[in-house]
Write an enzyme that holds these catalytic residues in place. Structure first.
Site, PDB file in Angstrom:
ATOM      1  N   GLY A  45      40.695  13.872  -2.482  1.00  0.00           N
ATOM      2  CA  GLY A  45      40.752  12.435  -2.261  1.00  0.00           C
ATOM      3  C   GLY A  45      41.983  11.730  -2.794  1.00  0.00           C
ATOM      4  O   GLY A  45      42.409  10.723  -2.238  1.00  0.00           O
ATOM      5  N   ASP A 100      41.053   9.251  -6.907  1.00  0.00           N
ATOM      6  CA  ASP A 100      40.915   8.227  -5.869  1.00  0.00           C
ATOM      7  C   ASP A 100      39.877   7.187  -6.278  1.00  0.00           C
ATOM      8  O   ASP A 100      40.122   5.989  -6.208  1.00  0.00           O
ATOM      9  CB  ASP A 100      40.550   8.857  -4.522  1.00  0.00           C
ATOM     10  CG  ASP A 100      39.350   9.800  -4.602  1.00  0.00           C
ATOM     11  OD1 ASP A 100      38.882  10.107  -5.716  1.00  0.00           O
ATOM     12  OD2 ASP A 100      38.873  10.248  -3.533  1.00  0.00           O
ATOM     13  N   ASP A 103      32.988   6.873  -9.248  1.00  0.00           N
ATOM     14  CA  ASP A 103      31.730   6.334  -8.715  1.00  0.00           C
ATOM     15  C   ASP A 103      30.662   6.473  -9.797  1.00  0.00           C
ATOM     16  O   ASP A 103      30.508   5.595 -10.649  1.00  0.00           O
ATOM     17  CB  ASP A 103      31.421   7.123  -7.434  1.00  0.00           C
ATOM     18  CG  ASP A 103      30.152   6.692  -6.739  1.00  0.00           C
ATOM     19  OD1 ASP A 103      29.493   5.752  -7.206  1.00  0.00           O
ATOM     20  OD2 ASP A 103      29.789   7.298  -5.714  1.00  0.00           O
ATOM     21  N   PHE A 152      30.118   2.355   0.163  1.00  0.00           N
ATOM     22  CA  PHE A 152      30.892   3.521   0.556  1.00  0.00           C
ATOM     23  C   PHE A 152      32.169   3.105   1.284  1.00  0.00           C
ATOM     24  O   PHE A 152      32.122   2.333   2.243  1.00  0.00           O
ATOM     25  CB  PHE A 152      30.036   4.423   1.445  1.00  0.00           C
ATOM     26  CG  PHE A 152      30.589   5.809   1.552  1.00  0.00           C
ATOM     27  CD1 PHE A 152      30.418   6.721   0.521  1.00  0.00           C
ATOM     28  CD2 PHE A 152      31.299   6.205   2.675  1.00  0.00           C
ATOM     29  CE1 PHE A 152      30.939   7.998   0.606  1.00  0.00           C
ATOM     30  CE2 PHE A 152      31.825   7.483   2.774  1.00  0.00           C
ATOM     31  CZ  PHE A 152      31.644   8.375   1.740  1.00  0.00           C
TER      32      PHE A 152
END
Ligand code: IMP
Length: 179
Positions: A45, A100, A103, A152
């Site tokens: 990512g 990146d 989360d 998302f």
């Protein structure tokens, strides 16, 4: 926009991202002057973010890449497997992890644990995106491009099931309409 089987709408364009990447680059240049930092980019990512960020780094530094798997489709599996490991000696190095997105923080916690076994001088995280509300681990992300809501996103290196990494900007998942 349809990516695979889901609808996404524009979120952050390439210009907005570029501004934050430049800001992060100059902050890192200041903080790491004379420290010869080792940037560790987390594949897949972070490939686009890392490439753009490095173009703003003007101080002596190195970059290496690691790869873990932790994410399938839209849900984190909660486990992390190492695919490509650390090939550069991290001992006494000032390490900057380039991610990146943070989360749940599970991936970062695993990577930090692994890195600390090599006894680096310091470790900090530089993430383009931080979903602060989604954090399930205590992870201090010192350098953040954007703090975003718990939705998302795809593009600029981030994927939905392998798709959309090539987009120059970021798109966000549309709410499913209920009938
Ligand atoms: P964490 O372990 O839950 O913090 O997840 C980190 C990894 O999950 C990131 O490096 C991404 O690969 C992936 N991920 C988390 N959120 C998203 C998202 O919104 N879009 C695409 N990938 C994501």
């Amino acid at each position: 926009m349809l990516i695979k089987d889901k609808h996404f709408r524009p979120f952050l364009d390439h210009h907005q991202i570029a501004q934050q990447v430049a800001r992060l680059g100059s902050q890192l240049n200041q903080d790491y002057a004379g420290k010869n930092p080792l940037f560790v980019a987390v594949l897949n990512g972070a490939f686009m973010f890392a490439a753009d960020l490095m173009r703003h780094i003007t101080i002596p530094s190195e970059i290496t890449f690691v790869k873990f798997t932790s994410y399938h489709n839209l849900l984190s599996t909660g486990t992390v497997d190492q695919i490509i490991g650390f090939q550069t000696d991290l001992r006494d190095r000032h390490v900057v992890l380039v991610e990146d997105i943070v989360d749940t923080g599970i991936t970062m916690t695993e990577i930090l644990h692994e890195i600390r076994t090599f006894q680096p001088a310091s470790v900090e995280i530089c993430a383009l995106l931080l979903k602060a509300e989604a954090l399930q681990r205590e992870v201090a992300v010192k350098y953040v491009g954007f703090e975003i809501e718990n939705k998302f996103v795809v593009g600029y290196g981030l994927d939905y099931d392998g798709h959309g990494r090539n987009l120059p900007g970021l798109v966000i998942l549309e709410e499913e309409t209920q009938f």
